[in-house]
Design a protein around this motif. Structure first.
Motif, PDB file in Angstrom:
ATOM      1  N   MET A  92     -10.744  -5.806   3.578  1.00  0.00           N
ATOM      2  CA  MET A  92     -11.659  -5.254   3.532  1.00  0.00           C
ATOM      3  C   MET A  92     -11.976  -4.340   2.188  1.00  0.00           C
ATOM      4  O   MET A  92     -11.117  -4.399   1.152  1.00  0.00           O
ATOM      5  N   SER A  93     -12.838  -4.023   1.565  1.00  0.00           N
ATOM      6  CA  SER A  93     -13.341  -3.648  -0.130  1.00  0.00           C
ATOM      7  C   SER A  93     -13.290  -2.175   0.133  1.00  0.00           C
ATOM      8  O   SER A  93     -12.846  -0.952   1.387  1.00  0.00           O
ATOM      9  N   ALA A  94     -11.761  -2.023  -0.952  1.00  0.00           N
ATOM     10  CA  ALA A  94     -11.584  -0.383  -0.801  1.00  0.00           C
ATOM     11  C   ALA A  94     -12.659   0.821  -0.848  1.00  0.00           C
ATOM     12  O   ALA A  94     -12.553   1.920  -0.570  1.00  0.00           O
ATOM     13  N   VAL A  95     -14.813   0.279  -1.691  1.00  0.00           N
ATOM     14  CA  VAL A  95     -15.271   1.189  -1.025  1.00  0.00           C
ATOM     15  C   VAL A  95     -14.913   1.365   0.446  1.00  0.00           C
ATOM     16  O   VAL A  95     -15.587   3.007   0.735  1.00  0.00           O
ATOM     17  N   ILE A  96     -15.818   0.370   0.964  1.00  0.00           N
ATOM     18  CA  ILE A  96     -15.706   0.835   2.493  1.00  0.00           C
ATOM     19  C   ILE A  96     -14.662   1.275   3.551  1.00  0.00           C
ATOM     20  O   ILE A  96     -15.358   2.360   3.910  1.00  0.00           O
ATOM     21  N   LEU A  97     -13.471   1.225   2.631  1.00  0.00           N
ATOM     22  CA  LEU A  97     -12.152   1.465   3.180  1.00  0.00           C
ATOM     23  C   LEU A  97     -12.046   3.020   3.202  1.00  0.00           C
ATOM     24  O   LEU A  97     -11.870   3.312   3.915  1.00  0.00           O
ATOM     25  N   TRP A 146      -0.489  13.134   1.921  1.00  0.00           N
ATOM     26  CA  TRP A 146      -1.192  11.944   1.913  1.00  0.00           C
ATOM     27  C   TRP A 146      -0.127  10.782   1.893  1.00  0.00           C
ATOM     28  O   TRP A 146      -0.513   9.680   1.925  1.00  0.00           O
ATOM     29  N   PRO A 147       0.947  11.161   1.070  1.00  0.00           N
ATOM     30  CA  PRO A 147       1.546   9.687   1.647  1.00  0.00           C
ATOM     31  C   PRO A 147       1.819   9.323   2.700  1.00  0.00           C
ATOM     32  O   PRO A 147       1.958   7.568   3.113  1.00  0.00           O
ATOM     33  N   PHE A 148       1.653   9.806   4.101  1.00  0.00           N
ATOM     34  CA  PHE A 148       1.585   9.756   4.630  1.00  0.00           C
ATOM     35  C   PHE A 148      -0.169   8.657   5.415  1.00  0.00           C
ATOM     36  O   PHE A 148      -0.020   7.707   6.598  1.00  0.00           O
ATOM     37  N   ILE A 149      -0.767   9.105   5.000  1.00  0.00           N
ATOM     38  CA  ILE A 149      -2.220   8.540   5.238  1.00  0.00           C
ATOM     39  C   ILE A 149      -2.525   7.736   4.133  1.00  0.00           C
ATOM     40  O   ILE A 149      -2.821   6.597   4.611  1.00  0.00           O
ATOM     41  N   LEU A 150      -2.359   7.145   2.859  1.00  0.00           N
ATOM     42  CA  LEU A 150      -1.917   6.521   2.080  1.00  0.00           C
ATOM     43  C   LEU A 150      -0.829   4.955   2.854  1.00  0.00           C
ATOM     44  O   LEU A 150      -1.166   3.601   3.046  1.00  0.00           O
ATOM     45  N   ILE A 151       0.333   5.010   3.892  1.00  0.00           N
ATOM     46  CA  ILE A 151       1.148   4.622   4.306  1.00  0.00           C
ATOM     47  C   ILE A 151       0.968   3.929   4.874  1.00  0.00           C
ATOM     48  O   ILE A 151       0.290   2.857   5.263  1.00  0.00           O
ATOM     49  N   PHE A 152      -0.647   4.426   6.262  1.00  0.00           N
ATOM     50  CA  PHE A 152      -1.090   4.403   7.048  1.00  0.00           C
ATOM     51  C   PHE A 152      -2.409   3.814   6.958  1.00  0.00           C
ATOM     52  O   PHE A 152      -2.567   2.801   7.481  1.00  0.00           O
ATOM     53  N   VAL A 153      -3.198   3.518   5.850  1.00  0.00           N
ATOM     54  CA  VAL A 153      -4.240   3.087   5.103  1.00  0.00           C
ATOM     55  C   VAL A 153      -3.972   1.285   4.969  1.00  0.00           C
ATOM     56  O   VAL A 153      -4.538   0.454   5.961  1.00  0.00           O
ATOM     57  N   ASN A 154      -2.703   1.738   3.920  1.00  0.00           N
ATOM     58  CA  ASN A 154      -2.121   0.639   3.489  1.00  0.00           C
ATOM     59  C   ASN A 154      -1.691  -0.418   4.431  1.00  0.00           C
ATOM     60  O   ASN A 154      -2.187  -1.825   4.513  1.00  0.00           O
ATOM     61  N   THR A 155      -1.247   0.290   5.808  1.00  0.00           N
ATOM     62  CA  THR A 155      -0.872  -0.697   6.465  1.00  0.00           C
ATOM     63  C   THR A 155      -1.531  -1.385   7.874  1.00  0.00           C
ATOM     64  O   THR A 155      -2.081  -2.594   7.401  1.00  0.00           O
ATOM     65  N   TRP A 156      -3.170  -0.596   7.887  1.00  0.00           N
ATOM     66  CA  TRP A 156      -4.517  -0.681   8.755  1.00  0.00           C
ATOM     67  C   TRP A 156      -5.197  -2.397   7.958  1.00  0.00           C
ATOM     68  O   TRP A 156      -5.256  -2.730   8.207  1.00  0.00           O
ATOM     69  N   GLY A 191      -3.640  -4.283   5.597  1.00  0.00           N
ATOM     70  CA  GLY A 191      -2.934  -5.493   5.644  1.00  0.00           C
ATOM     71  C   GLY A 191      -2.640  -6.040   6.714  1.00  0.00           C
ATOM     72  O   GLY A 191      -1.960  -7.066   6.436  1.00  0.00           O
ATOM     73  N   VAL A 192      -2.118  -5.511   7.621  1.00  0.00           N
ATOM     74  CA  VAL A 192      -1.681  -6.285   8.893  1.00  0.00           C
ATOM     75  C   VAL A 192      -2.547  -7.334   9.549  1.00  0.00           C
ATOM     76  O   VAL A 192      -1.630  -8.497  10.009  1.00  0.00           O
ATOM     77  N   GLY A 193      -3.940  -7.348   9.258  1.00  0.00           N
ATOM     78  CA  GLY A 193      -4.772  -8.632   9.755  1.00  0.00           C
ATOM     79  C   GLY A 193      -4.280  -9.923   8.804  1.00  0.00           C
ATOM     80  O   GLY A 193      -4.227 -10.645   9.404  1.00  0.00           O
ATOM     81  N   TYR A 194      -3.947  -9.299   7.553  1.00  0.00           N
ATOM     82  CA  TYR A 194      -3.575 -10.949   6.317  1.00  0.00           C
ATOM     83  C   TYR A 194      -2.449 -10.929   7.131  1.00  0.00           C
ATOM     84  O   TYR A 194      -2.552 -12.040   7.234  1.00  0.00           O
ATOM     85  N   GLY A 195      -1.279 -10.614   7.307  1.00  0.00           N
ATOM     86  CA  GLY A 195       0.235 -10.730   7.508  1.00  0.00           C
ATOM     87  C   GLY A 195       0.070 -11.280   8.866  1.00  0.00           C
ATOM     88  O   GLY A 195       0.819 -12.425   9.090  1.00  0.00           O
ATOM     89  N   CYS A 196      -1.093 -10.780  10.123  1.00  0.00           N
ATOM     90  CA  CYS A 196      -0.814 -11.422  11.267  1.00  0.00           C
ATOM     91  C   CYS A 196      -1.690 -12.792  11.228  1.00  0.00           C
ATOM     92  O   CYS A 196      -1.648 -14.165  11.690  1.00  0.00           O
ATOM     93  N   LEU A 197      -2.517 -12.609   9.823  1.00  0.00           N
ATOM     94  CA  LEU A 197      -3.149 -14.142  10.288  1.00  0.00           C
ATOM     95  C   LEU A 197      -2.074 -15.262   9.837  1.00  0.00           C
ATOM     96  O   LEU A 197      -2.021 -16.515   9.945  1.00  0.00           O
TER      97      LEU A 197
END
Length: 186
Positions: free
Chosen positions: A1-6, A43-53, A55-61
């Motif tokens: 997903m694009s960082a701008v959209i995110l 923001w540390p928690f927000i950034l961790i959550f957003v990054n996990t959200w 990237g999880v699709g790619y890893g699962c795939l």
């Protein structure tokens, strides 16, 4: 997903005036609205959550593709030998996942010093109040070039990133070579 959209999706959730969290969730819990873009502590928690959200699709795939590539007759043979589901996972699935896990780990080790620029720049909307938690080497280099025009410092920081990443990949590959020679990159 694009960082701008995110960044826009996160803003739709966290905006103080129109965000879903401040206008729907927090009032239902009896909590006053939070100015997310001026409070570094969240923001540390927000950034961790957003990054996990993100990237999880790619890893699962990748992992599901690897699991789908395992010959079903191996599972049938394990069942005929009396293996329960956990034993099938341990003795069939995990050994076939091992090369994928090692390859993805080696690829990610080299990127430890590289941050996701969009995650640390677009998602917090380049808020100066959040620099204490969102300033990474990538954003530092960008600001060095765009704000202060310090090309030498930016080039040195980028070179430093590359050298450290290279050394980390070499060390990680050495460790993999000691553990499992056939799964090492070289």
């Amino acid at each position: 997903m694009s960082a701008v959209i995110l960044g826009y999706i996160v803003f739709a959730f966290l905006s103080q005036s129109t965000g879903i969290v401040n206008n729907s969730i927090l009032p239902a819990l009896g909590i006053d609205p939070i100015s997310w873009y001026s409070e570094p502590k969240y923001w540390p928690f927000i950034l961790i959550f957003v990054n996990t959200w993100k990237g999880v699709g790619y890893g699962c795939l990748i992992y599901i593709s690897t699991i789908n590539g395992i010959d079903p007759s191996l599972y049938e043979a394990a069942m005929l030998d009396g293996a329960k589901k956990m034993q099938q996972i341990r003795y069939v699935t995990l050994p076939f996942l091992k090369p994928t896990v090692i390859t993805l780990t080696l690829l990610n080790v080299g990127r430890i010093f590289y941050s996701d620029f969009g995650l640390f720049y677009q998602v917090p909307r380049d808020s100066g109040l959040l620099y204490s938690v969102t300033n990474t080497v990538d954003t530092y280099v960008y600001r060095g070039l765009m704000v202060s025009g310090n090309v030498g410092m930016s080039a040195a920081a980028g070179f430093y990133q590359s050298i450290i990443g290279f050394v980390l990949v070499m060390v990680a590959n050495g460790v993999v070579r000691k553990v499992s020679k056939e799964n090492a990159l070289f």
